[in-house]
Design an enzyme around this catalytic site. Sequence first.
Site, PDB file in Angstrom:
ATOM      1  N   CYS B 474      28.822   1.129  38.262  1.00  0.00           N
ATOM      2  CA  CYS B 474      30.121   1.374  38.822  1.00  0.00           C
ATOM      3  C   CYS B 474      30.237   2.878  38.745  1.00  0.00           C
ATOM      4  O   CYS B 474      31.258   3.575  39.501  1.00  0.00           O
ATOM      5  CB  CYS B 474      31.273   0.842  37.944  1.00  0.00           C
ATOM      6  SG  CYS B 474      31.181  -0.986  37.995  1.00  0.00           S
ATOM      7  N   HIS B 530      35.954  13.437  46.458  1.00  0.00           N
ATOM      8  CA  HIS B 530      37.484  13.757  46.512  1.00  0.00           C
ATOM      9  C   HIS B 530      38.281  13.084  47.656  1.00  0.00           C
ATOM     10  O   HIS B 530      39.631  13.160  47.566  1.00  0.00           O
ATOM     11  CB  HIS B 530      37.347  15.341  46.916  1.00  0.00           C
ATOM     12  CG  HIS B 530      38.675  16.133  46.489  1.00  0.00           C
ATOM     13  ND1 HIS B 530      39.549  15.390  46.012  1.00  0.00           N
ATOM     14  CD2 HIS B 530      38.964  17.389  46.540  1.00  0.00           C
ATOM     15  CE1 HIS B 530      40.548  16.392  45.707  1.00  0.00           C
ATOM     16  NE2 HIS B 530      40.258  17.446  46.100  1.00  0.00           N
ATOM     17  N   ASP B 534      41.678  12.275  43.409  1.00  0.00           N
ATOM     18  CA  ASP B 534      42.403  13.500  43.357  1.00  0.00           C
ATOM     19  C   ASP B 534      42.277  14.430  42.128  1.00  0.00           C
ATOM     20  O   ASP B 534      41.879  14.005  41.078  1.00  0.00           O
ATOM     21  CB  ASP B 534      44.071  13.395  43.141  1.00  0.00           C
ATOM     22  CG  ASP B 534      44.388  12.619  44.587  1.00  0.00           C
ATOM     23  OD1 ASP B 534      43.771  12.622  45.647  1.00  0.00           O
ATOM     24  OD2 ASP B 534      45.797  11.909  44.355  1.00  0.00           O
TER      25      ASP B 534
END
Lengths: 476, 557
Positions: B474, B530, B534
């Site tokens: 992950c 991105h 954020d």
Amino acid sequence: MSKDIKTQVVVLGAGPGGYSAAFRAADLGLDVVLVESRKTLGGVCLNVGCIPSKALLHVAKVIDDAKNMASHGVTFGVPEINLDKVRSWKDNVIAQLTGGLTGMAKARKVTTVNGYGKFTGSNTLAVEGENGTTTITFENAIIAAGSSVVNLPFIPTEDPRIIDSTGALELKDIPENMLVLGGGIIGLEMGTVYSSLGSNISVVEFADQLVPAADKDIVRIYNNYVKKRFNIMLSTKVVGVEAKDDGLYVTFEGKQAPAEPVRYDKILVAVGRKPNGHLVAADKAGVNVDERGFINVTNELRTNVNHIFAIGDVVGQPMLAHKAVHEAHVAAEVISGKKHIFEPRCIPSIAYTDPEMAWVGVTESEAKEQGLNIEVANFPWAASGRAIASARTEGKTKLIFEKETGRVLGGAIVGINAGEMLGEICLAVEMGADAEDVGLTIHAHPTLNESIGLAAEIFEGSITDLPNAKAVKKKK
Amino acid sequence: MSDIQKILVPDVGGDEVEIIEIGVAVGDNIEAEDAIITVETDKASMDIPSPMAGQITTLKVAVGDKLKEGDIIAEISAEGSAETSNSDAITATVEAEIVPVAATVVEAPAADDKTKSPVASISAIIDIEVPDIGEDGEVDVIEVLVCVGDVIAEEDGLITLETDKATMDVPSPSGGTVKEVFISVGDKVKQGSVVIKLETSGDAAPADAPVVAEKTFAAAAPATKTAAQQSAKSAPVPHHPQMGVTTKGAIYSTPSIRRIAREFGVDLSLVKGTGRKNRILKEDVQSYVKYELSRPKANAGSSVAGGAGGLQVIERKPIDFSKFGEVETVPLTRIQKISGPTLHRNWVTIPHVTQFDEADITEVEAFRKEQNVICEKQKLGFKITPLVFILKAIANAMAAYPVFNSSLSEDGESLIMKKYCHIGVAVDTPNGLVVPVVRDVDQKGIHQLSKELLEISLKARDGKLKAVDMQGSCFTISSLGGIGGISFTPIVNAPDVAILGVSKSEMKPKWNGSEFIPRLMLPLALSYDHRVIDGAVAARFIVHLSGVMTDIRRLTL
């Protein structure tokens, strides 16, 4: 009275190509105007071509079949022919089909404008009709102007005894002696009709075989069958026609030319068709038309002018309705924004003669020219139960395979109903089917159609209805 | 007691694997754990070992075959002492370890049996020319695939050409030994240019050659040339690395397939047909489009100038480095070859931002050392490393900012939020970089994680990781702290959305309000996608992370 119309798509010509383009475009949500100089829709095909000739060939077939019954123990009387009734039956067939088209155009809200359309600019077309001129401003145009019969310079055209295919379909009378000038599909079909109705038919062909586009072995079978009813002159040409009161005196030159001029009551000129590219003032729109009248198009059917398309006979050979219809769909779809192109693997050809000849894909002679490595399988109809039971064993079914892969590259059939059977071979070529696929498809027995499966079995070496050349050789 | 038993493919952690090498031959006597075959997945290559000792009686596979779990590899006549005498139990024992062995697969697996077969008496030296490539002018050679002395098989690629339409390999029309290579990368060639001089291996050349010529497009010249000349003219095959396909002859595609191909601008000659008799199905066109879209665009140097939306960069001119001094060409390792395109894809397709911070690990280091003394006393067999605390801190921060535990959906329209917390740890091994995954970090304690981390790194260093050990991460940590350096910008390991780069900790003077005090500072670099994360969230995440590292009591909050 003049009228202005604005539309997204104008289609010039309402033959099979034109009406198909118009209907497809309308079904894709476009505003369509269809321009046609004839009173009815359907073009040459429906009015003076494919359809009326098939109606008359049906008459011819029944006459011939009845006559042939005599040898099987059933004798009919000599047929009484009422030409007016035959003609009106044929006209009814036309009316039924063209009427159907008019109804479909209405249902699709396709505006039809009757009159002769010519371009006046890159986005305008003027149609001269009975009620004045209609000016059509269009975003896109599809030229489907078709083709016309070719006339030979040394043949007087004013003489009513000299007719073309349209004249032949009018069925004014049944001449005693008729010369068919041109041994192509149209000439032979009309020759068949008139022969069955009682005319003596002579056929003169410049090439060394009838229907030069088809393979020799196919035409040879046809030729052998019809030489009893037609006087065929191959490698021979007409060099002069003298119209006298008692008939048309024709002078021949070539291999099988008679020494003296021969008298005929009628001459049917069937030497081909020429595209109508020069008849629509295409230059006013900036569209290039070549010397012969063809308009060159891309595989999207675009002319050199991006928003003007052309389809059907006017863009090139083969001049066949079914080719035009498929081109029509592509053109309409491209205009509506679809990324389609016209890219068939094959376009079928059929001569509705007696017996019929039908072929599709590569012919044997084309394969040789192209250097393809092929293997040919021929199933003779003499081995077909259905052909024997129909007393028509003169046919054969031929498949042309790519030798290494067994893929079907083409095929040809000569025999009764050949045309109706050709579709399976078209599908095989388009689908890339190979001999095994066709051979393993169960064909109903007894049919003429099973000869296609049997031809595939010949290639596969699994045939049991004929001696098997590929059978395992037993040791003795 | 001897007994013929089947050796099956164990769980290889993927759908299908391709055999790149076969290590045994029929008749070989092998020991348990001896490698039978080497297979390659998209992650690594690995040996499949034999579950028992015995003699190989039949081999059911060949190099290039694709296998999946449960397929039969070989049959073995087991020795009397085999662990089981019951064939039902064999599949269980077959769940053997799979060992990645990048080092053993350096040798190209080309046509072993051909080289072993006796060299025939009728060998000949032939020139192999560039066949008709469908181009009028000259085309660029972008790769030379053979060297002098190479033993090649029929259809092996010799050089890779690039036209404006496609990249294609020029295949060898026959097998043999390369005597001379006339072409180098960057050369321009055209039809008829001589590529190599080949000493044919007798059995392959004259007899097979005409068949090769027939298989290619029939448009070639009439067959009056000699067999050798003709065989040198086999047509080029399209270059399509992943599919490994060579479409020969006409293409099996129906009208509907040609139409869909046209709509997507697909050249059907490059599509592998999976239908009956290799017909191209609609699904094949769709998967080709998918593959082409996901393919790293510059791997062949060909598609670098990928048109609108692609990378618009100038071509790199080939340089002859030997002009400047002595050089040696060393091939990339298999792991490099596999990971390179993936790294490149991630580098160009993910908009990266890297956020830097320092964590004060003075306290946690003191605590760690204390605990390690206890560990040693209790003879637990492992040491707690700083990495374990980083793992726990990341799991904690991911729970606080779940967007860090997500992946972008394939269509880019949604986020897939994960309810599990597996963390990949990049490990430097002699064979190259591998990323084993530590599972359920959030649910495990420091001791458990320390033990697992030790096991996994040992496995990685010994090359014994299974493919499944490297799947399911992950988030990834790349720690170069043991080596040195101030900071670096790691590349996000897609489908992860972030990666933490850890550098070497250093004692630094820190102002506490009245004086400078020495604190042990650990440099952290957080690279993130991105599109998903954020900047403000990333800053909060890294502050949270260093906060936990500074005072690990926060882990319990």
